[in-house]
Design an enzyme around this catalytic site. Structure first.
Site, PDB file in Angstrom:
ATOM      1  N   GLY A 168       0.817  -1.212   0.000  1.00  6.94           N
ATOM      2  CA  GLY A 168       0.000   0.000   0.000  1.00  6.94           C
ATOM      3  C   GLY A 168       0.845   1.253   0.000  1.00  6.94           C
ATOM      4  O   GLY A 168       1.353   1.656   1.047  1.00  6.94           O
ATOM      5  N   SER A 291       0.487   7.120  14.375  1.00  5.94           N
ATOM      6  CA  SER A 291       0.034   8.511  14.424  1.00  5.94           C
ATOM      7  C   SER A 291       1.167   9.463  14.079  1.00  5.94           C
ATOM      8  O   SER A 291       2.316   9.240  14.444  1.00  5.94           O
ATOM      9  CB  SER A 291      -0.497   8.855  15.823  1.00  5.94           C
ATOM     10  OG  SER A 291      -0.861  10.219  15.877  1.00  5.94           O
ATOM     11  N   LYS A 346      -5.019   3.565  19.601  1.00  2.00           N
ATOM     12  CA  LYS A 346      -4.954   4.555  18.508  1.00  2.00           C
ATOM     13  C   LYS A 346      -6.301   5.240  18.312  1.00  2.00           C
ATOM     14  O   LYS A 346      -6.375   6.457  18.085  1.00  2.00           O
ATOM     15  CB  LYS A 346      -4.527   3.868  17.206  1.00  2.00           C
ATOM     16  CG  LYS A 346      -4.545   4.774  15.973  1.00  2.00           C
ATOM     17  CD  LYS A 346      -3.676   6.028  16.143  1.00  2.00           C
ATOM     18  CE  LYS A 346      -3.387   6.752  14.845  1.00  2.00           C
ATOM     19  NZ  LYS A 346      -4.554   7.242  14.128  1.00  2.00           N
ATOM     20  N   HIS A 349      -6.608   7.745  21.030  1.00  2.00           N
ATOM     21  CA  HIS A 349      -5.737   8.876  20.703  1.00  2.00           C
ATOM     22  C   HIS A 349      -6.480   9.838  19.789  1.00  2.00           C
ATOM     23  O   HIS A 349      -6.484  11.063  19.992  1.00  2.00           O
ATOM     24  CB  HIS A 349      -4.459   8.372  20.023  1.00  2.00           C
ATOM     25  CG  HIS A 349      -3.679   9.431  19.309  1.00  2.00           C
ATOM     26  ND1 HIS A 349      -4.041   9.924  18.068  1.00  2.00           N
ATOM     27  CD2 HIS A 349      -2.538  10.102  19.637  1.00  2.00           C
ATOM     28  CE1 HIS A 349      -3.188  10.840  17.676  1.00  2.00           C
ATOM     29  NE2 HIS A 349      -2.268  10.963  18.618  1.00  2.00           N
ATOM     30  N   ASN A 350      -7.118   9.296  18.758  1.00  2.00           N
ATOM     31  CA  ASN A 350      -7.838  10.145  17.810  1.00  2.00           C
ATOM     32  C   ASN A 350      -9.048  10.817  18.451  1.00  2.00           C
ATOM     33  O   ASN A 350      -9.420  11.926  18.084  1.00  2.00           O
ATOM     34  CB  ASN A 350      -8.277   9.323  16.596  1.00  2.00           C
ATOM     35  CG  ASN A 350      -7.115   8.985  15.679  1.00  2.00           C
ATOM     36  OD1 ASN A 350      -5.962   9.035  16.093  1.00  2.00           O
ATOM     37  ND2 ASN A 350      -7.420   8.631  14.448  1.00  2.00           N
ATOM     38  N   GLU A 353      -7.789  13.705  20.225  1.00  2.00           N
ATOM     39  CA  GLU A 353      -7.449  14.652  19.151  1.00  2.00           C
ATOM     40  C   GLU A 353      -8.684  15.436  18.705  1.00  2.00           C
ATOM     41  O   GLU A 353      -8.631  16.666  18.533  1.00  2.00           O
ATOM     42  CB  GLU A 353      -6.858  13.869  17.984  1.00  2.00           C
ATOM     43  CG  GLU A 353      -6.524  14.664  16.748  1.00  2.00           C
ATOM     44  CD  GLU A 353      -6.093  13.739  15.621  1.00  2.00           C
ATOM     45  OE1 GLU A 353      -6.668  13.857  14.512  1.00  2.00           O
ATOM     46  OE2 GLU A 353      -5.202  12.892  15.840  1.00  2.00           O
ATOM     47  N   TYR A 354      -9.822  14.752  18.528  1.00  2.00           N
ATOM     48  CA  TYR A 354     -11.064  15.433  18.151  1.00  2.00           C
ATOM     49  C   TYR A 354     -11.400  16.517  19.168  1.00  2.00           C
ATOM     50  O   TYR A 354     -11.767  17.645  18.805  1.00  2.00           O
ATOM     51  CB  TYR A 354     -12.219  14.421  18.098  1.00  2.00           C
ATOM     52  CG  TYR A 354     -12.442  13.742  16.770  1.00  2.00           C
ATOM     53  CD1 TYR A 354     -13.678  13.790  16.153  1.00  2.00           C
ATOM     54  CD2 TYR A 354     -11.437  13.025  16.152  1.00  2.00           C
ATOM     55  CE1 TYR A 354     -13.923  13.144  14.945  1.00  2.00           C
ATOM     56  CE2 TYR A 354     -11.650  12.378  14.942  1.00  2.00           C
ATOM     57  CZ  TYR A 354     -12.893  12.430  14.343  1.00  2.00           C
ATOM     58  OH  TYR A 354     -13.110  11.798  13.149  1.00  2.00           O
TER      59      TYR A 354
END
Length: 627
Positions: A168, A291, A346, A349-350, A353-354
């Site tokens: 990828g 991240s 993860k 974590h996001n 972040e939001y």
């Protein structure tokens, strides 16, 4: 398969590197010392060097063994083989041999031997070894002037055997591949061929970086066969069906013990399902959060691998090599735990972040459209705040507020309809499932949802016009409110981690999780650095109960209430700051409105309730319609 012989004088690291190479190639390791006769061992133990006659039977034993090793699929041997005639003797076995000559200076090797205990070879014999040594004029020359892991990378690169294959080559995939190549980690890459949309992606990527000499493939079967066993394959494809599709295509080409690493933003429940499916086929799986965005992936991200521990032990050196470094130069990568813990962490974590992004955005809106600050003034203010916060998100917000396109603020040309990829809402759903209050992050997700309703908002803005108000709030009050709201946002996130760790028996190390978030990731900040230290001895505590924050909370709680209250008065939304305040007031209330809810539930559904004048765990029901 070839017999790999690591040769050189004693103390050069033949055994250590030989075992590493054998582990990577999944072949047996042998030490030539084990083929000496008892007579030879006793002679060397007395400090006497071996002569050629002594070595003849030793070499013959090894030569005979090598023939059976090749029949069994190959092997790795650590053998001094100092003279050319010794090597020629071994070549008479007729097997395919790859020679790896390890070398270093006499002084360095001598020092190493002086530090070594419990081995019959004495440092005093090193002189005779260097006098006897005839370096080969063939094979691989490897100087052992670095750690065993880094020296191993050099061996693999010279053998042209990739330690890892990456599938990828989107933005993140390309950056991670270049990161690995720049760290001298041998890597091969694959990207599918789709006529008209994905043509020559792998070829063009490799050709555009000739310095790294990265093998590229557009045929999946050939790509897999190019990787040494047991294979390590890193997936950097879009989360969801694409991951399942690639895994399904890979399975027919994989063997037991091969490893798949999913480095995308996969939902943790998908990771649980995939791990279970692959375990049935004896294929290892690591769900790995990455991240840091494009730049982080290239220069050093924060990496969160979860799954089988032995899988991490096999590739941990690679993941740690490409990760960002914390303030003590330790890698921002650690084994998170079993199962889907890596992708869960993860996801969380996001979620944090939001909340942090929305919090900054709504303070920007308040400053600009209610306090009438100019963008440059807000940038200066955020810059001052960040001297304390040391937040990556606050720092990039300063740059955004100063960025101009054709002498105009670019920010004003960006449509106010926020996008999202799902990780914020996933964490909110996980919090609902685990029964964890998640006010700020869920509110941040909803704020993005309502921002996406642009046309509807335009209609309602016309129908229900806001009234202009004069508003005065000091910069000190604003900063205190922002700082406390940010702390509360982080606290709710760590509460979800605590609940998940208990529910799934992951035994998460919260201090280590915070530590690997101190660099390379989007939420890196001074607060995260502080939490990495505080949570070492307070893993079971709510973040807001930590003594280190008590004074700040006491000083700032009235400011958060004041700023939220004033914003409500002037019809200005502060969704995350308001959610943080409500969470805090609920959390610090000895008595809440929940008794009314319990009464209502019992009234219409006979769900029962506990009593204040009874014991916890005793439930009661009342016939409420009784007159």
């Amino acid at each position: 398969m070839s017999i790999y012989i690591l040769m050189g004088v004693s103390g050069v690291g033949k055994t250590t590197l030989g075992k590493l190479l054998a582990k990577h190639l999944q072949t047996p390791f042998y030490d030539a010392d084990d083929f000496h006769s008892e007579k030879n061992i006793q002679k060397m133990s007395k400090g006497s060097p071996l002569n050629d006659e002594d070595r003849e039977s030793w070499l013959e034993n090894i030569k005979n063994a090598m023939q059976s090793w090749e029949d069994s699929g190959g092997a790795v041997l650590a053998c001094s083989a100092l003279k050319e005639k010794y090597r020629q003797h071994l070549k008479q076995s007729g097997v395919s041999i790859t020679w790896i000559y390890l070398y270093e200076s006499f002084e360095t090797i001598s020092h190493r031997l002086e530090q070594r205990s419990g081995h019959y070879f004495k440092a005093a014999l090193l002189n005779s070894q260097f006098e006897t040594l005839e370096p080969p004029k063939y094979g691989l020359y490897i100087r052992v002037d670095d750690t065993a892991e880094k020296t191993m990378h050099k061996i693999m690169k010279k053998l042209e055997l990739p330690e890892i294959g990456l599938i990828g080559l989107g933005v993140m995939g390309k950056s991670l591949a270049l990161n690995m190549a720049s760290k001298q980690i041998p890597i091969a890459v694959y990207n599918r061929e789709v006529q008209g949309s994905e043509e020559g992606v792998a070829r063009d990527f490799a050709n555009s970086h000739p310095d790294h000499q990265i093998p590229w493939f557009d045929d999946l079967e050939v790509f897999v066969k190019s990787l040494p066993k047991p294979r390590n394959i890193f997936l950097m494809v879009n989360a969801g069906k694409a991951v399942d599709s690639v895994i399904q295509q890979l399975i027919p080409h994989l063997d037991k013990g091969d490893l798949i690493i999913d480095g995308g933003n996969s939902h943790y429940t998908d990771t649980q399902r995939r791990a279970k499916k692959l375990k049935e086929k004896e294929i290892l799986f690591l769900g790995t959060g990455v991240s840091g965005g494009e730049e982080g992936a290239l220069k050093g991200p924060s990496i969160m691998p979860g799954g089988d521990r032995k899988a991490y032990d096999r590739v941990g050196n690679v993941l740690e090599a490409i990760a960002a470094k914390d303030h003590q130069e330790n890698p921002c990568c650690t084994y998170i735990g079993p199962g889907a813990s890596g992708h869960f962490v993860k996801m969380l974590h996001n979620g944090i972040e939001y909340g942090e992004m929305q919090l900054i955005a709504e303070f920007y809106q308040l400053l600009r459209f209610r306090l009438h600050y100019q963008p440059e003034q807000i940038a200066d203010l955020f810059h001052d705040w960040n001297k304390d916060m040391k937040s990556f998100l606050l720092s990039i917000s300063v740059e955004i507020l100063r960025f101009q396109e054709k002498n105009e603020l670019l920010l004003d040309k960006i449509l106010d309809a926020a996008g999202q990829k799902g990780t914020g809402s996933w964490s909110s759903i996980a919090a609902l499932n685990l029964g964890v209050p998640f006010d700020t992050i869920t509110t941040a997700v909803m704020a993005r949802n309502i921002s996406a309703e642009k046309e509807l908002r335009l209609t309602f803005a016309e129908n229900f016009k806001h009234t202009e108000h004069i508003l005065e709030i000091s910069e000190e009050e604003l900063f205190k409110a922002y700082k406390l709201a940010s702390l509360i946002n982080h606290a709710t996130g760590f509460e979800l981690l605590r609940a998940a760790s208990s529910e799934y028996n992951w035994q998460l190390n919260f201090s280590e999780i915070a530590r690997i978030w101190t660099n390379g990731c989007i939420i890196k900040s001074g607060l995260i650095q502080q939490l990495s230290e505080l949570l070492k001895d307070s893993a079971g505590q709510h973040v807001l109960s930590l003594e280190a924050f008590r004074e700040m909370i006491e000083k700032n709680k009235s400011s958060l209430a004041f700023v939220v209250g004033k914003s409500v008065e002037v019809e200005n939304p502060l969704p995350v700051a308001s959610a943080a305040l409500n969470y805090f007031w609920n959390l610090t209330s000895a008595t809440t409105s929940a008794n009314m809810i319990q009464a209502q539930r019992d009234y219409f559904g006979a769900h029962t309730y506990e009593r204040t004048d009874g014991k916890r765990g005793e439930f009661h029901h009342t016939n409420w319609s009784k007159s």
